[in-house]
Enzyme design. Structure first.
Site, PDB file in Angstrom:
ATOM      1  N   ALA A 257     -38.923  40.552 -22.595  1.00 45.61           N
ATOM      2  CA  ALA A 257     -39.210  41.407 -21.437  1.00 45.61           C
ATOM      3  C   ALA A 257     -38.090  41.388 -20.409  1.00 45.61           C
ATOM      4  O   ALA A 257     -38.223  41.980 -19.335  1.00 45.61           O
ATOM      5  CB  ALA A 257     -40.529  40.968 -20.790  1.00 45.61           C
ATOM      6  N   ASP A 258     -36.987  40.738 -20.719  1.00 43.35           N
ATOM      7  CA  ASP A 258     -35.915  40.568 -19.740  1.00 43.35           C
ATOM      8  C   ASP A 258     -35.227  41.900 -19.425  1.00 43.35           C
ATOM      9  O   ASP A 258     -34.776  42.612 -20.326  1.00 43.35           O
ATOM     10  CB  ASP A 258     -34.884  39.572 -20.271  1.00 43.35           C
ATOM     11  CG  ASP A 258     -33.793  39.291 -19.261  1.00 43.35           C
ATOM     12  OD1 ASP A 258     -34.052  38.527 -18.331  1.00 43.35           O
ATOM     13  OD2 ASP A 258     -32.693  39.866 -19.409  1.00 43.35           O
TER      14      ASP A 258
END
Length: 303
Positions: A257-258
């Site tokens: 999810a970065d």
């Protein structure tokens, strides 16, 4: 300790290591407070169980690392010197064989450019678990520049330092330095109340022995380690995988999810939109077992 003693300690590095690439990465923020780079040398305080050493790390003519103990911080005890060497090896991830990663990456559309540009770059880690968890918490939902500002405030308020040649070199606060604080004590740092609570809570868990590197690493099972971390208040999947990647060295840690990862993929593919999770999983399928290094190398295009 012995006063005014300067001693070289040579650490052999693997072929797939570039001091230039790693020091270049380490200079990505001018607000870094845990080490200094000047004259192509890294200067850092390395604390061990029984000692605190100020170490200068440089490159020898044959490409290996040379450590000099500065000022009066030379440890007479060989065990302590060995611990300092182990810290540096872990910091630069020197014992990880990157040949399989490079073999995989040279045939990957995204990674082949990364390894061409940054060959020899290592996942420069955070060996101390409390520091890694703190950095993960501080970095949640803010930009990297402000995260560095928060870290500096924390370190300079609650950490200790060594002075050498009219400069201060900081030691990251220990969990015991934070565990008994209140949210009000942390208020001058200007971070959210929630982050203050998370940080104090993590410090308390470490002090009471409920969490440690050995406990999280356990039998080396990635999912068990991830589950142990996400059970901690304030540690979600992104922070957990960041810590698993930068501190505990799980090769398959993957902060999917970065935002930085998304932006790097968008940049390299020339896409108009950031990739969806499903698209990232498809792109990352060949990276299996090397997700952490793939992520780190893609980050390098941005940071």
């Amino acid at each position: 300790m012995v006063a005014n003693q300067s001693v070289d300690l040579v650490i052999k590095v693997p072929k797939e290591f570039s001091f230039k690439e790693n020091s270049s990465y380490m200079q990505r923020s001018s607000n870094e407070c845990m080490f200094e780079i000047r004259d192509d040398k890294v200067v850092k305080v390395i604390p061990t169980a029984d000692n605190v050493s100020l170490v200068e790390i440089s490159e020898s003519t044959d490409g290996n690392l040379v450590l000099r103990f500065l000022g009066d911080t030379y440890p007479v005890n060989k065990k302590v010197r060995n611990e300092v060497e182990l810290y540096v090896r872990e910091w630069f991830d020197l014992d990880n064989d990157l040949k399989p990663f490079y073999e995989m990456a040279k045939n990957d559309l995204l990674l082949q450019k990364a390894i061409d540009e940054f060959y020899g770059l290592r996942n420069v880690g955070i060996p101390d678990l409390f520091e890694a968890l703190t950095w993960g918490i501080l970095g949640q939902q803010i930009n990297l520049t402000y995260a560095y500002t928060l870290k500096r405030r924390l370190v300079e308020t609650f950490g200790k330092s060594i002075e050498w040649e009219d400069r201060q070199y900081w030691i990251f606060p220990e969990a015991k330095d934070i565990a008994n604080l209140t949210v009000e004590d942390l208020a001058p740092l200007k971070m959210t109340i929630k982050k203050c609570e998370y940080l104090i809570g993590v410090a308390q868990l470490i002090v009471e022995g409920s969490i440690s590197k050995s406990l999280v690493m356990g039998n080396g099972n990635f999912k068990e380690a991830e589950n142990m971390l996400v059970k901690i208040r304030g540690i979600g999947p992104w922070t957990a995988n960041y810590v698993l990647m930068r501190c505990l060295r799980f090769p398959n840690a993957f902060p999917i999810a970065d935002v930085g990862l998304h932006n790097a993929i968008k940049h390299l593919t020339g896409a108009e939109e950031k990739p969806t999770k499903e698209e990232i999983l498809k792109i990352a399928a060949p990276w299996e077992g090397w997700e952490s290094y793939a992520t780190f190398y893609l980050w390098r295009f941005l940071y």
